[in-house]
Design an enzyme around this catalytic site. Sequence first.
Site, PDB file in Angstrom:
ATOM      1  N   GLU A 122     -12.534  38.857  17.893  1.00  0.00           N
ATOM      2  CA  GLU A 122     -11.674  37.686  18.094  1.00  0.00           C
ATOM      3  C   GLU A 122     -12.409  36.397  17.703  1.00  0.00           C
ATOM      4  O   GLU A 122     -12.501  35.450  18.475  1.00  0.00           O
ATOM      5  CB  GLU A 122     -11.151  37.614  19.550  1.00  0.00           C
ATOM      6  CG  GLU A 122      -9.770  36.995  19.589  1.00  0.00           C
ATOM      7  CD  GLU A 122      -9.110  36.988  20.971  1.00  0.00           C
ATOM      8  OE1 GLU A 122      -9.677  37.527  21.947  1.00  0.00           O
ATOM      9  OE2 GLU A 122      -7.998  36.432  21.054  1.00  0.00           O
TER      10      GLU A 122
ATOM     11  N   TYR B 206     -11.692  45.666  17.080  1.00  0.00           N
ATOM     12  CA  TYR B 206     -10.914  44.785  17.957  1.00  0.00           C
ATOM     13  C   TYR B 206      -9.500  45.339  18.014  1.00  0.00           C
ATOM     14  O   TYR B 206      -8.695  45.141  17.120  1.00  0.00           O
ATOM     15  CB  TYR B 206     -10.915  43.348  17.439  1.00  0.00           C
ATOM     16  CG  TYR B 206     -10.057  42.405  18.246  1.00  0.00           C
ATOM     17  CD1 TYR B 206     -10.008  42.498  19.627  1.00  0.00           C
ATOM     18  CD2 TYR B 206      -9.289  41.425  17.636  1.00  0.00           C
ATOM     19  CE1 TYR B 206      -9.216  41.646  20.373  1.00  0.00           C
ATOM     20  CE2 TYR B 206      -8.503  40.560  18.367  1.00  0.00           C
ATOM     21  CZ  TYR B 206      -8.465  40.687  19.733  1.00  0.00           C
ATOM     22  OH  TYR B 206      -7.670  39.839  20.474  1.00  0.00           O
TER      23      TYR B 206
ATOM     24  N   ASP C 257     -13.832  45.567  21.665  1.00  0.00           N
ATOM     25  CA  ASP C 257     -12.799  45.271  22.657  1.00  0.00           C
ATOM     26  C   ASP C 257     -11.673  46.265  22.411  1.00  0.00           C
ATOM     27  O   ASP C 257     -10.893  46.105  21.479  1.00  0.00           O
ATOM     28  CB  ASP C 257     -12.316  43.828  22.476  1.00  0.00           C
ATOM     29  CG  ASP C 257     -11.170  43.487  23.427  1.00  0.00           C
ATOM     30  OD1 ASP C 257     -10.734  44.385  24.181  1.00  0.00           O
ATOM     31  OD2 ASP C 257     -10.726  42.333  23.411  1.00  0.00           O
TER      32      ASP C 257
ATOM     33  N   ASN D 227      -9.288  46.943  24.535  1.00  0.00           N
ATOM     34  CA  ASN D 227      -8.064  46.451  25.190  1.00  0.00           C
ATOM     35  C   ASN D 227      -7.369  47.504  26.057  1.00  0.00           C
ATOM     36  O   ASN D 227      -6.153  47.433  26.281  1.00  0.00           O
ATOM     37  CB  ASN D 227      -7.091  45.874  24.152  1.00  0.00           C
ATOM     38  CG  ASN D 227      -7.101  44.344  24.155  1.00  0.00           C
ATOM     39  OD1 ASN D 227      -7.140  43.737  25.223  1.00  0.00           O
ATOM     40  ND2 ASN D 227      -7.062  43.718  22.988  1.00  0.00           N
TER      41      ASN D 227
ATOM     42  N   ASP E 289     -14.102  34.585  27.829  1.00  0.00           N
ATOM     43  CA  ASP E 289     -13.539  35.283  28.988  1.00  0.00           C
ATOM     44  C   ASP E 289     -13.999  36.747  29.033  1.00  0.00           C
ATOM     45  O   ASP E 289     -13.710  37.451  29.995  1.00  0.00           O
ATOM     46  CB  ASP E 289     -12.006  35.160  29.023  1.00  0.00           C
ATOM     47  CG  ASP E 289     -11.324  35.534  27.715  1.00  0.00           C
ATOM     48  OD1 ASP E 289     -12.000  35.623  26.675  1.00  0.00           O
ATOM     49  OD2 ASP E 289     -10.099  35.722  27.731  1.00  0.00           O
TER      50      ASP E 289
END
Lengths: 262, 262
Positions: free
Chosen positions: B35, B113, B153, B155, B252
Amino acid sequence: MRIVTWNVNGIRAAIRKGLDEFVERIAPDILLLQEVRAFEEQLPKGWKPGMDETVWNPAEKKGYSGTATWANREFVEIGRGMESSLDRDDSEGRIIHTKHPFANTSLHCINIYLPSGSNKEERQLYKEGWIEDLLNWAQRFTDHDEPVLLCGDLNIAHTENDIWNPSGNRFTSGFLPQEREWFSRLLASGWHDLFRIKVGEQKGPYSWWSNRGQARAKDRGWRIDYVLANAAALPMLASAEIMREGGLVVSDHAPVIIDLAE
Amino acid sequence: MRIVTWNVNGIRAAIRKGLDEFVERIAPDILLLQEVRAFEEQLPKGWKPGMDETVWNPAEKKGYSGTATWANREFVEIGRGMESSLDRDDSEGRIIHTKHPFANTSLHCINIYLPSGSNKEERQLYKEGWIEDLLNWAQRFTDHDEPVLLCGDLNIAHTENDIWNPSGNRFTSGFLPQEREWFSRLLASGWHDLFRIKVGEQKGPYSWWSNRGQARAKDRGWRIDYVLANAAALPMLASAEIMREGGLVVSDHAPVIIDLAE
DNA sequence: CTTGGTATG
DNA sequence: CATAACAAG
């Protein structure tokens, strides 16, 4: 009687930056705000303007344009836009006309946020049509028995004294020959530039500075925020000031403060 | 040999917040970023990543998604997307596959990602198709003689230990039954969750916390950032850590740090 | 350069 | 709740 006009460049940002404290310090009886860029219901929950009464005229479009008039005096009359048979649409929330008790008469405050023409040719044409309508509409107040103030961000610097770099801005919207000529016609039609009357012809001071570069620090500004008065209001002028330092942290415009003897 | 994976949630914001100092402190040999939300040419003028070599795979869409792999080791091979006959489009810049010299062999780092499905039903369907393709594509590496890491990531939180509030998130994208089942199939296909192997089955720790509320302060997080290893890489695992405090000011997500014995 | 909206996470 | 693009000034 203190009248203040101020383009706050987004009232929500201005509140975050301390608008309330400035209003308390300036202590206007009537405060004319331009470019509020919010509906009343978008203001922070629990926040209250530090004045008794408010009138809002937001644009239909979110986050864009819009005016508000706040007062510690009664509103005897309230109007939005150019009220007339030749109505120009006021969906951008650019005019509030209020009337307030004042001495043994009434004071009219016309809060104006004149369109900017700096973005697109189309907007410059809109501005040029708008100011012609304004000139015609405002004509009805010049001979009025009651004092009338035409105040706000007029987005035009009138003379070479009203702009730091006249020659460099000959082709810039806000200092175009036809805009300056319009301003001369506005004054010739019976409006008086209270700040200029009070300080006399001199270079500056300015009421707006670009956010780009170090314009404000270098005082490379424009005077585009005005309080104009009809003949009936003129004798009441006590003082006129651009609160150059005061607005610094709140907006790219400084508040213009006029005191009238009641 | 230190491999770090980190979703930086906008590399330009991360740089402003001190990415460089964190990278210097963590000292990765290979850093897998997700990201990045920028093209290389949008990075601050004069700014240089604090590592020797970089590979970028931005999304076509400005300010959206995108990966980058930085290394202090040579890139022996570089690939983007799922390179195969069944090519899935990688216009969102979600995969970089690099190969680096490592001991007497080579190490493959697959920087992933995975799409988020939390915004729209359509994106959840996209995610579910994408992960099936990924599972199939990644299959070719599990039996590879050379060590391969599948990192990034993902997710998806795999088990109830990987999320602070499993029951409250049963219907939330990222912890849906079919996503967790997919994760189980991924592991069953020959991938090993290095962090879980190192810390064992226990509640947490997490690698991502919502920006809303006080999620991070209350440690209401998810573990969605992983380093998975094929069988060849598994014996090299030396240590695994989620740098919970380190990433705090930057993103984050927290960086996940894996050390391999060379 | 700044506000505020919107899309996306 | 945060990043970043965008429209507007």
